[in-house]
Design a protein around this motif. Sequence first.
Motif, PDB file in Angstrom:
ATOM      1  N   ASP A 577       0.862  -1.177   0.000  1.00  0.00           N
ATOM      2  CA  ASP A 577       0.000   0.000   0.000  1.00  0.00           C
ATOM      3  C   ASP A 577       0.897   1.225   0.000  1.00  0.00           C
ATOM      4  N   ALA A 578       0.564   2.195  -0.849  1.00  0.00           N
ATOM      5  CA  ALA A 578       1.423   3.372  -0.971  1.00  0.00           C
ATOM      6  C   ALA A 578       0.587   4.627  -1.122  1.00  0.00           C
ATOM      7  N   ALA A 579       1.117   5.721  -0.601  1.00  0.00           N
ATOM      8  CA  ALA A 579       0.518   7.045  -0.782  1.00  0.00           C
ATOM      9  C   ALA A 579       1.655   8.046  -0.952  1.00  0.00           C
ATOM     10  N   PHE A 580       1.420   9.048  -1.793  1.00  0.00           N
ATOM     11  CA  PHE A 580       2.470  10.030  -2.026  1.00  0.00           C
ATOM     12  C   PHE A 580       1.867  11.424  -2.125  1.00  0.00           C
ATOM     13  N   GLY A 581       2.728  12.396  -1.913  1.00  0.00           N
ATOM     14  CA  GLY A 581       2.371  13.790  -2.116  1.00  0.00           C
ATOM     15  C   GLY A 581       3.593  14.537  -2.608  1.00  0.00           C
ATOM     16  N   LYS A 582       3.386  15.518  -3.497  1.00  0.00           N
ATOM     17  CA  LYS A 582       4.524  16.295  -3.983  1.00  0.00           C
ATOM     18  C   LYS A 582       4.039  17.625  -4.546  1.00  0.00           C
ATOM     19  N   PHE A 583       4.994  18.542  -4.713  1.00  0.00           N
ATOM     20  CA  PHE A 583       4.689  19.799  -5.372  1.00  0.00           C
ATOM     21  C   PHE A 583       5.713  20.028  -6.472  1.00  0.00           C
ATOM     22  N   ASP A 584       5.298  20.765  -7.500  1.00  0.00           N
ATOM     23  CA  ASP A 584       6.156  21.080  -8.650  1.00  0.00           C
ATOM     24  C   ASP A 584       6.002  22.576  -8.917  1.00  0.00           C
ATOM     25  N   TRP A 585       7.051  23.347  -8.637  1.00  0.00           N
ATOM     26  CA  TRP A 585       6.988  24.811  -8.686  1.00  0.00           C
ATOM     27  C   TRP A 585       7.980  25.336  -9.705  1.00  0.00           C
ATOM     28  N   THR A 586       7.511  26.173 -10.629  1.00  0.00           N
ATOM     29  CA  THR A 586       8.360  26.799 -11.643  1.00  0.00           C
ATOM     30  C   THR A 586       8.316  28.315 -11.451  1.00  0.00           C
ATOM     31  N   LEU A 587       9.498  28.930 -11.342  1.00  0.00           N
ATOM     32  CA  LEU A 587       9.619  30.362 -11.082  1.00  0.00           C
ATOM     33  C   LEU A 587      10.293  31.052 -12.257  1.00  0.00           C
TER      34      LEU A 587
END
Length: 907
Positions: A577-587
């Motif tokens: 069982d797996a769960a993930f979270g992430k963010f991807d930010w471009t400046l």
Amino acid sequence: MVKIEKYQRAPLVLAIATASTLTPSAWAQVEMDDVPAPQGQQIEEVMVQGRLRDSAEMLVTERLEEEVVTDVLGSEMIGRVGDSTVAAALRRVSGLSLVSDKFVYVRGLGERYSSTTMNGATVPSPDLTRNVIPLDIFPTSVVDSLAVQKSYSADKAATFGGGNVDIRTRGIPESLTYSLEFGTGMNSETDGDVLSYRGGGDDDFGTDDGTRELASEIDWYLERFQGRLGVADIRDTLQKDGVEYHSPQEAFSAAQKLNREIALYLNRDVAIEEDSSAPDADIKGSVGNRFYIGDNLEVGFLAGGSYKNKWHEEERVKRSFGAPDQQFDTQDKSTHSVDLSGNLNLGVRYGDDHEISSTSLYLRNTDDETAIRDYFNENRQLADGRGFREYSIKYEERDLFVNQVKGSHVVGAQTREMTPGGMLDWVPEDLAFDWFYSEATAATDIPNEVSVNADTTTDESGAVVSSAVSIGTNTSGFRFTELEDTVKDYGWTAALPLQFSSSTLELSGGFARTEKGRTYKETEFRLGALDVDSVDSLNGSLDQVLSDQNITDPNNNFVFDRAGANNQSYIAATLTDAAFGKFDWTLNETWRVSAGARWEDYSQVALDWNPYGYTFDDPQVTMDRQELEAATFSEDAVYPALALTYMDNLWAETFQLRFGASKTAVRPDLREITDAIYIDPITDEQIKGNPNARPSEITNFDLRAEWFFDNGDNLTLSTYYKGILDPIEFFELGSSDTNVAREIINAESGEIIGVEIEGLKTMGFLGETMDSFFVQGNITLQESELVAGTEADAPTNAVREMTGASDYVVNMLVGFDSPDGYHAATLGYNVFGERLYLAGRNGSPDAFEQPFHSLDLTYSWYPTQELTIKAKMQNLLDEPVEIERESVIVYEEQPGSSFALSAQYKF
């Protein structure tokens, strides 16, 4: 989602795509309308090259958009070079090398460190002793592209070592398309006369018609006598059941007679003889279309299939390191291979917001091997004038059946308009939701694998003068092997893109669950004569020696029994069982940061299984609490990942500098955590499992710089480091000089550091004549180190290279495209550096596989837009495969050169 589209790279991407499709001259044709072309062909040429550019443009765009280091290989490149399987095609990717024509090593790490998915979902392995998928079972005809992700991201499974290979199958076409291809070929080692035997009626379809399967009568007797078929066991059971005899001798004779009668149910029609082989035959076909219903609804399908039938001969020589001139092993083997595939893709799309598609794939790969092996060992050396012979047949059918369905949904303007009462007004704009569900089954069936031992007399060169089947209980073996692997994999991902004045941000997260079950059953019987009335009965063909008359003759003391210690079979299961979270930010279109973490809850169990256990004292599966606890493993961990990208125009129109850091894990294969000793089907070596094997923890660092020029040229420089805690490695076990055995242990630590250089250069700068040529290639240089640690059994070198890690890997392509668009040619060169095959013990030297230089040539002729004639030649240098121990070649195999010709009609 707003990503690279904002970077205004469309002209650049188009130029790169043109070069990446290996058609630099076509770009000039599209730009220069005034260049004359053959009558009636100019429009067709532009259409063909435009199609190539479209497919390559998407691949280049994908590589630019990925937040982590990823290499993508498209179907056009695969077709151009002429590779027929996914395994062979992946040799072209930087840092990848091929082992046993089946397994891909990414950045010098063994096959256990390379995971494989199909359309992003986990699929099972039909390999008998490994969890990893042998990639030779996937024909390139079902592939749209191959994506090799070399640095970890949190949306991927944490079992990530060298990299992940995602096989993306062909999708729904934009309009009506159909194709038909016929091909033939040959191998230089196959001279027309091959070793064969009488098989089944369906062998040309790659499946047994029942000729080889275990007779139901033997199954009945196995149950009747509780898995024990020896003479004494039969006698004891009969007497226990109340059968009375006048004397012990009468009881023994009755049991002996029944023992031999049971043996008659074995398929002993196994006489090996020479036969003639036909040239290779290859046929592929596909049809698909997309239909538009109204303004918003689209439905489509793509169906395809392939069939390949070929013969291959192989000569192999093994030598003892201690006495290579007196103790050696030669084998002549002929293999009849049949490959079948079928695929069906269905899809429906509503507007721009909703799409659902399904993929069904069936693969069958069957190898029917017939071999004669002559050898000398410490018991009989060449100088003795006597040796050993083994006759063997092995029919192995591998099947993989996959059903997948996936969906992609966006809460866009169109969706909001069609939703009554503003029900979705609360949902953030452009929220995306993706989901998938995959079920797959892999099976391997090896019915009636036969080996028969013989004694030989030889001349001074080792050539066999005469031979006769050996006397003894182990004269012949009949093995039946069945494996079934099932995987259920499903999950979802949600992504929310946010737009700001000078930056974009995407937040994403998801869940995945993978359930896997495996059963492996091995049943082996031994049939032999303790003595015979006449030694002449041991001469002749195998079916005569093992005939009904010889076995039932009371003057011949034949004995029959089930072999083994009841621990060759096993059952195993895993649950993740797996769960993930992430963010991807471009400046400011200059900096991009992607970071996330994945939580995985992993459980595993692997148990020895005795299918012929019928009592409490001899159960099928142990009931001992301590043994059951030792057979299970679970862990709960978080795996972080960070990727940082800098984007500019340093020295080129587009420049990207990528950095990645992560922690991942690699877990032991299912069979490796049992204490059984088994024979590896690839190496023929004894492998001892280790219930105490632990997962490895890996720390990954990557740095990649990429330059893309507006003329299509590109250059990439990468460096990477991997530190491994408790690496899972093979170490040599104490064994006889004849047999090589290995064991699985956790070494103390390992590390690998390397540099990759890859690029593409069009050759027009050398003059107009060279405008039709290009050079593309990659070079990997790396060093690895393994500290054996205290668990290793007397290793010769306490610190050494990692198994399978080459100091260098080189892939080069030189291509040509004629100015008129009718002809194309590609010359490919591939070589890997010396790599450790087997680590020695007690002072014995390590064994190294020697560099293999592969030179392949592919030529294509396009007489019309629809028709392609292709010729390909592989291994033109006719290089041998060699393994060396301190200047002694202990293994040598001649794969030969292959030649193929095909014609494809595609609309």
